[in-house]
Design an enzyme around this catalytic site. Structure first.
Site, PDB file in Angstrom:
ATOM      1  N   GLY A 127     -30.241 -33.474 -22.117  1.00 34.77           N
ATOM      2  CA  GLY A 127     -31.103 -32.590 -22.906  1.00 34.77           C
ATOM      3  C   GLY A 127     -32.141 -31.839 -22.081  1.00 34.77           C
ATOM      4  O   GLY A 127     -31.809 -31.142 -21.116  1.00 34.77           O
ATOM      5  N   HIS A 131     -40.450 -42.271 -23.723  1.00 30.01           N
ATOM      6  CA  HIS A 131     -40.868 -42.340 -25.119  1.00 30.01           C
ATOM      7  C   HIS A 131     -40.029 -43.364 -25.885  1.00 30.01           C
ATOM      8  O   HIS A 131     -40.536 -44.181 -26.622  1.00 30.01           O
ATOM      9  CB  HIS A 131     -40.745 -40.945 -25.753  1.00 30.01           C
ATOM     10  CG  HIS A 131     -39.437 -40.253 -25.502  1.00 30.01           C
ATOM     11  ND1 HIS A 131     -38.847 -40.225 -24.270  1.00 30.01           N
ATOM     12  CD2 HIS A 131     -38.587 -39.600 -26.331  1.00 30.01           C
ATOM     13  CE1 HIS A 131     -37.710 -39.571 -24.354  1.00 30.01           C
ATOM     14  NE2 HIS A 131     -37.527 -39.177 -25.598  1.00 30.01           N
ATOM     15  N   LYS A 158     -27.821 -44.894 -25.933  1.00 29.36           N
ATOM     16  CA  LYS A 158     -28.939 -45.506 -26.659  1.00 29.36           C
ATOM     17  C   LYS A 158     -28.658 -46.969 -26.951  1.00 29.36           C
ATOM     18  O   LYS A 158     -29.544 -47.816 -26.865  1.00 29.36           O
ATOM     19  CB  LYS A 158     -29.166 -44.791 -27.992  1.00 29.36           C
ATOM     20  CG  LYS A 158     -29.961 -43.530 -27.876  1.00 29.36           C
ATOM     21  CD  LYS A 158     -30.294 -43.029 -29.268  1.00 29.36           C
ATOM     22  CE  LYS A 158     -30.769 -41.605 -29.223  1.00 29.36           C
ATOM     23  NZ  LYS A 158     -30.923 -41.023 -30.560  1.00 29.36           N
ATOM     24  N   ASP A 213     -35.762 -41.242 -34.050  1.00 27.72           N
ATOM     25  CA  ASP A 213     -35.705 -39.783 -34.024  1.00 27.72           C
ATOM     26  C   ASP A 213     -36.638 -39.345 -32.912  1.00 27.72           C
ATOM     27  O   ASP A 213     -37.727 -39.904 -32.753  1.00 27.72           O
ATOM     28  CB  ASP A 213     -36.145 -39.192 -35.368  1.00 27.72           C
ATOM     29  CG  ASP A 213     -35.750 -37.726 -35.470  1.00 27.72           C
ATOM     30  OD1 ASP A 213     -34.576 -37.410 -35.193  1.00 27.72           O
ATOM     31  OD2 ASP A 213     -36.610 -36.898 -35.795  1.00 27.72           O
TER      32      ASP A 213
HETATM   33  P1  IMP Z   1     -32.444 -37.848 -30.916  1.00 23.08           P
HETATM   34  O1  IMP Z   1     -33.289 -37.816 -32.122  1.00 23.08           O
HETATM   35  O2  IMP Z   1     -32.731 -39.024 -30.050  1.00 23.08           O
HETATM   36  O3  IMP Z   1     -31.003 -37.655 -31.161  1.00 23.08           O
HETATM   37  O4  IMP Z   1     -32.916 -36.640 -29.994  1.00 23.08           O
HETATM   38  C1  IMP Z   1     -33.048 -35.343 -30.490  1.00 23.08           C
HETATM   39  C2  IMP Z   1     -33.071 -34.349 -29.367  1.00 23.08           C
HETATM   40  O5  IMP Z   1     -34.307 -34.418 -28.655  1.00 23.08           O
HETATM   41  C3  IMP Z   1     -32.017 -34.533 -28.302  1.00 23.08           C
HETATM   42  O6  IMP Z   1     -30.807 -33.958 -28.696  1.00 23.08           O
HETATM   43  C4  IMP Z   1     -32.651 -33.795 -27.132  1.00 23.08           C
HETATM   44  O7  IMP Z   1     -32.535 -32.408 -27.315  1.00 23.08           O
HETATM   45  C5  IMP Z   1     -34.116 -34.142 -27.291  1.00 23.08           C
HETATM   46  N1  IMP Z   1     -34.469 -35.362 -26.540  1.00 23.08           N
HETATM   47  C6  IMP Z   1     -34.843 -36.551 -27.065  1.00 23.08           C
HETATM   48  N2  IMP Z   1     -35.076 -37.445 -26.092  1.00 23.08           N
HETATM   49  C7  IMP Z   1     -34.842 -36.802 -24.927  1.00 23.08           C
HETATM   50  C8  IMP Z   1     -34.899 -37.229 -23.563  1.00 23.08           C
HETATM   51  O8  IMP Z   1     -35.204 -38.370 -23.212  1.00 23.08           O
HETATM   52  N3  IMP Z   1     -34.584 -36.290 -22.658  1.00 23.08           N
HETATM   53  C9  IMP Z   1     -34.228 -35.026 -22.976  1.00 23.08           C
HETATM   54  N4  IMP Z   1     -34.146 -34.589 -24.218  1.00 23.08           N
HETATM   55  C10 IMP Z   1     -34.460 -35.471 -25.204  1.00 23.08           C
END
Ligand code: IMP
Length: 200
Positions: A154, A181, A13, A70
């Site tokens: 993910g 996103h 990130k 998030d």
């Molecule tokens: P965070 O809030 O960015 O840490 O994301 C939370 C969770 O959403 C991650 O651990 C993934 O399970 C899912 N996620 C968020 N963005 C992505 C993406 O771009 N690809 C796949 N999974 C995602």
């Protein structure tokens, strides 16, 4: 030069945000680089609330400009699950191979038009004067019938983009950042920050 702390421990990130904010006269630091350690309870009900909770908490601790994000996957047929619980779905330590295949199973027999889903990302920027700005980015897709692709992380292998006829795990990192996103939310925030960073 102004400093912005991005509240994440995720190096991937950090790379993406540095690229997107490169044209701004700011230095972007990770929590580690800023010497901040904090375990924030994300108990908001939306992505936006969680991003705001994180950004505000670290801004209060550090007295600096702090950005936090998030994100997660919303599947319409499952009433928006896993949503804000995307990371915690089936347990934080469960592999995504298991999580993804479980979601595919939960959608067994569901026709394509009902497999709609989206990745959502909320970004919050909290300033020392206590103002908070938020942006959101969304990418729409459908849940595939099997995992495809090795890139990304993910839920990427099951997130199919009809427009590109592949999953987000089959896109190059560059292409994913362009349409994702997170990329969208970050670019919106970069646009807003341009005004503020210039005038201060
Ligand atoms: P965070 O809030 O960015 O840490 O994301 C939370 C969770 O959403 C991650 O651990 C993934 O399970 C899912 N996620 C968020 N963005 C992505 C993406 O771009 N690809 C796949 N999974 C995602």
């Amino acid at each position: 030069m102004k400093r912005i702390i991005f509240a994440t421990g995720n190096e991937g990130k950090m790379k993406e945000i540095r690229e997107i904010l490169a044209e701004l006269p700011v230095e972007v630091l990770s929590m580690k680089e800023a010497g901040i350690q904090a375990d924030i309870v994300e108990d908001g009900k939306t992505f936006e609330e969680n991003a705001v909770i994180k950004a505000k908490a670290i801004a209060e601790l550090s007295g600096e400009i702090v950005m936090a994000d998030d994100s997660g996957l919303e599947i319409d047929y499952l009433n928006g699950e896993p949503g804000i619980y995307s990371a915690r779905y089936m347990g934080e330590d469960t592999s995504y191979r298991i999580k993804n295949n479980h979601l595919i199973q939960r959608l067994e027999g569901v026709p394509e038009e009902k497999r709609t889903a989206r990745f959502v990302c909320a970004i919050a920027a909290a300033f020392p004067d206590k103002t908070v700005w938020t942006t959101e980015g969304v990418v729409e897709g459908i849940i595939g019938y099997e995992e495809k692709g090795e890139n990304g992380f993910g839920y990427d292998p099951i997130f199919y983009l009809p427009e590109y006829q592949c999953t987000t795990a089959q896109l190059t990192e560059e292409k994913k950042n362009e349409i994702s996103h997170r990329g969208k939310a970050l670019r919106k925030m970069a646009e807003k920050l341009k005004e503020r960073v210039d005038i201060e």
